[in-house]
Design an enzyme around this catalytic site. Structure first.
Site, PDB file in Angstrom:
ATOM      1  N   ASP A  29       0.825  -1.202   0.000  1.00 50.01           N
ATOM      2  CA  ASP A  29       0.000   0.000   0.000  1.00 50.01           C
ATOM      3  C   ASP A  29       0.866   1.262   0.000  1.00 50.01           C
ATOM      4  OD1 ASP A  29      -2.904   1.115   0.599  1.00 50.01           O
ATOM      5  OD2 ASP A  29      -1.522   2.218   1.904  1.00 50.01           O
ATOM      6  N   TYR A  34       2.688   9.775  -0.075  1.00 50.83           N
ATOM      7  CA  TYR A  34       3.793   9.169   0.669  1.00 50.83           C
ATOM      8  C   TYR A  34       5.143   9.421   0.001  1.00 50.83           C
ATOM      9  CZ  TYR A  34       0.022   6.307   2.768  1.00 50.83           C
ATOM     10  OH  TYR A  34      -1.111   5.861   3.388  1.00 50.83           O
ATOM     11  N   HIS A  95      -7.750   9.459  -1.857  1.00 52.35           N
ATOM     12  CA  HIS A  95      -7.156   9.418  -0.516  1.00 52.35           C
ATOM     13  C   HIS A  95      -8.038  10.024   0.576  1.00 52.35           C
ATOM     14  CE1 HIS A  95      -2.900   9.122   1.420  1.00 52.35           C
ATOM     15  NE2 HIS A  95      -3.834   8.823   2.288  1.00 52.35           N
ATOM     16  N   SER A 126     -10.715   6.305   0.418  1.00 50.74           N
ATOM     17  CA  SER A 126     -10.054   6.228   1.717  1.00 50.74           C
ATOM     18  C   SER A 126     -10.543   7.370   2.591  1.00 50.74           C
ATOM     19  CB  SER A 126      -8.528   6.316   1.524  1.00 50.74           C
ATOM     20  OG  SER A 126      -7.852   6.192   2.766  1.00 50.74           O
ATOM     21  N   GLN A 148     -10.716   2.561   2.732  1.00 54.92           N
ATOM     22  CA  GLN A 148      -9.584   2.389   3.650  1.00 54.92           C
ATOM     23  C   GLN A 148      -9.647   3.478   4.716  1.00 54.92           C
ATOM     24  OE1 GLN A 148      -4.881   3.187   3.425  1.00 54.92           O
ATOM     25  NE2 GLN A 148      -5.536   1.687   1.894  1.00 54.92           N
ATOM     26  N   LEU A 177      -2.480  -1.125  14.132  1.00 59.62           N
ATOM     27  CA  LEU A 177      -1.661  -1.242  15.347  1.00 59.62           C
ATOM     28  C   LEU A 177      -1.790  -0.010  16.239  1.00 59.62           C
ATOM     29  CD1 LEU A 177       1.563  -2.892  13.867  1.00 59.62           C
ATOM     30  CD2 LEU A 177      -0.457  -3.972  14.859  1.00 59.62           C
ATOM     31  N   SER A 218       6.002  -1.191   9.053  1.00 58.37           N
ATOM     32  CA  SER A 218       7.210  -1.208   9.864  1.00 58.37           C
ATOM     33  C   SER A 218       8.405  -1.142   8.925  1.00 58.37           C
ATOM     34  CB  SER A 218       7.290  -2.487  10.706  1.00 58.37           C
ATOM     35  OG  SER A 218       8.504  -2.507  11.450  1.00 58.37           O
ATOM     36  N   SER A 219       9.475  -0.524   9.400  1.00 58.27           N
ATOM     37  CA  SER A 219      10.715  -0.491   8.613  1.00 58.27           C
ATOM     38  C   SER A 219      11.722  -1.480   9.192  1.00 58.27           C
ATOM     39  CB  SER A 219      11.306   0.929   8.609  1.00 58.27           C
ATOM     40  OG  SER A 219      11.548   1.371   9.933  1.00 58.27           O
ATOM     41  N   ARG A 223      10.258  -6.996  12.662  1.00 56.29           N
ATOM     42  CA  ARG A 223       8.856  -6.677  12.950  1.00 56.29           C
ATOM     43  C   ARG A 223       7.971  -7.006  11.749  1.00 56.29           C
ATOM     44  NH1 ARG A 223       6.153  -6.911  17.081  1.00 56.29           N
ATOM     45  NH2 ARG A 223       7.783  -5.771  18.208  1.00 56.29           N
TER      46      ARG A 223
END
Length: 260
Positions: A29, A34, A95, A126, A148, A177, A218-219, A223
């Site tokens: 996504d 972004y 968006h 979204s 979304q 999360l 997550s980067s 994780r």
């Protein structure tokens, strides 16, 4: 389950998507907003080439940044396609509903036409509230396949969920999360201990059992891999209800669902 890339740019975004695909995610996504469509697209192509995975086995989503009119929306879709370096976009979303009824309608018209052209396979929205979705129903236009929005036990959005289910609009959770804000909540800690899992796993399992499509981000390679460890346990119906009861309308980032 999908993989979110919000607030990731450059090499960080590229590496995260490569790791996600290696771990088994097949839904990436992104968004014009972004500023990582290029990195996501390149990571998808490189991963497919390295693993032999067919492109049609990876689902790429991106989104229109602004509702600035029909022509601008058409141009933005083309721009996103070019930036990704892919032959087509699997899912294209508007968006947000910001801009007013006419601008929303213009953006949607552009998205519908992009789908008809084949450069976009599916279209959705979204951060749309009930009023924005009802507006589309009343206009008699093609309805979005997905909405979304921010969905988790602390933001259950029952009105939007009920409306979407009534009209067969799937629900994606962009902040499953809770951005880590409630990992220490007693109920999450209790359930994590009960199942020998982490609070993140409980939240993702909740999302899946509610019928949502969670998009954890997550980067961290560890994780990214860990977030997939949610298919070996199941919450009881009572536990899901207990999590539903935690709703506090917690806004974790932004909330344009009430936009005129």
């Amino acid at each position: 389950m999908g993989f979110g890339t919000y607030e990731m740019e450059g090499k960080e975004a590229y590496n995260a998507v490569r790791w996600a695909l290696e771990a088994g995610y097949r839904h990436i996504d992104s968004a014009e907003w972004y500023y990582n469509e290029s990195e996501c697209g390149r990571a998808i192509k490189d991963s497919c080439a390295a693993s032999g995975t067919p492109r049609d086995q990876v689902f790429f989503t991106t989104k229109l940044m602004n509702n600035s009119g029909y022509a601008a929306s058409k141009a933005s879709i083309r721009k996103s396609l070019k930036a990704s370096g892919l032959d087509y976009i699997d899912l294209y979303l508007i968006h947000s509903p910001i801009g007013g009824p006419q601008k929303r309608a213009d953006s949607w018209k552009a998205a519908v036409e992009a789908k008809e052209e084949g450069i976009v396979k599916s279209i959705g929205v979204s951060n749309y509230g009930v009023r924005h979705l009802q507006e589309m129903v009343d206009a008699g236009v093609e309805l979005p396949v997905i909405n979304q929005i921010d969905l988790h036990p602390f933001m259950t959005r029952n009105d939007i969920v009920v409306f979407c289910r009534k009209h067969d609009i799937a629900l994606e959770a962009w902040g499953p999360l809770v951005r880590g804000l409630r990992f220490r909540h007693p109920k999450l800690v209790e359930l994590a201990r009960r199942y020998n899992k982490e609070p993140a796993h409980i939240l993702l399992r909740y999302s899946l059992q509610k019928g949502f499509i969670p998009l954890p981000k997550s980067s961290s390679k560890a994780r990214i891999q860990s977030n997939l460890q949610v298919y070996d346990f199941e919450l009881t119906e009572k536990e899901v209800e207990e999590l539903d009861a935690l709703d506090e309308y917690l806004v974790t980032d932004w909330d344009p669902t009430g936009t005129p």
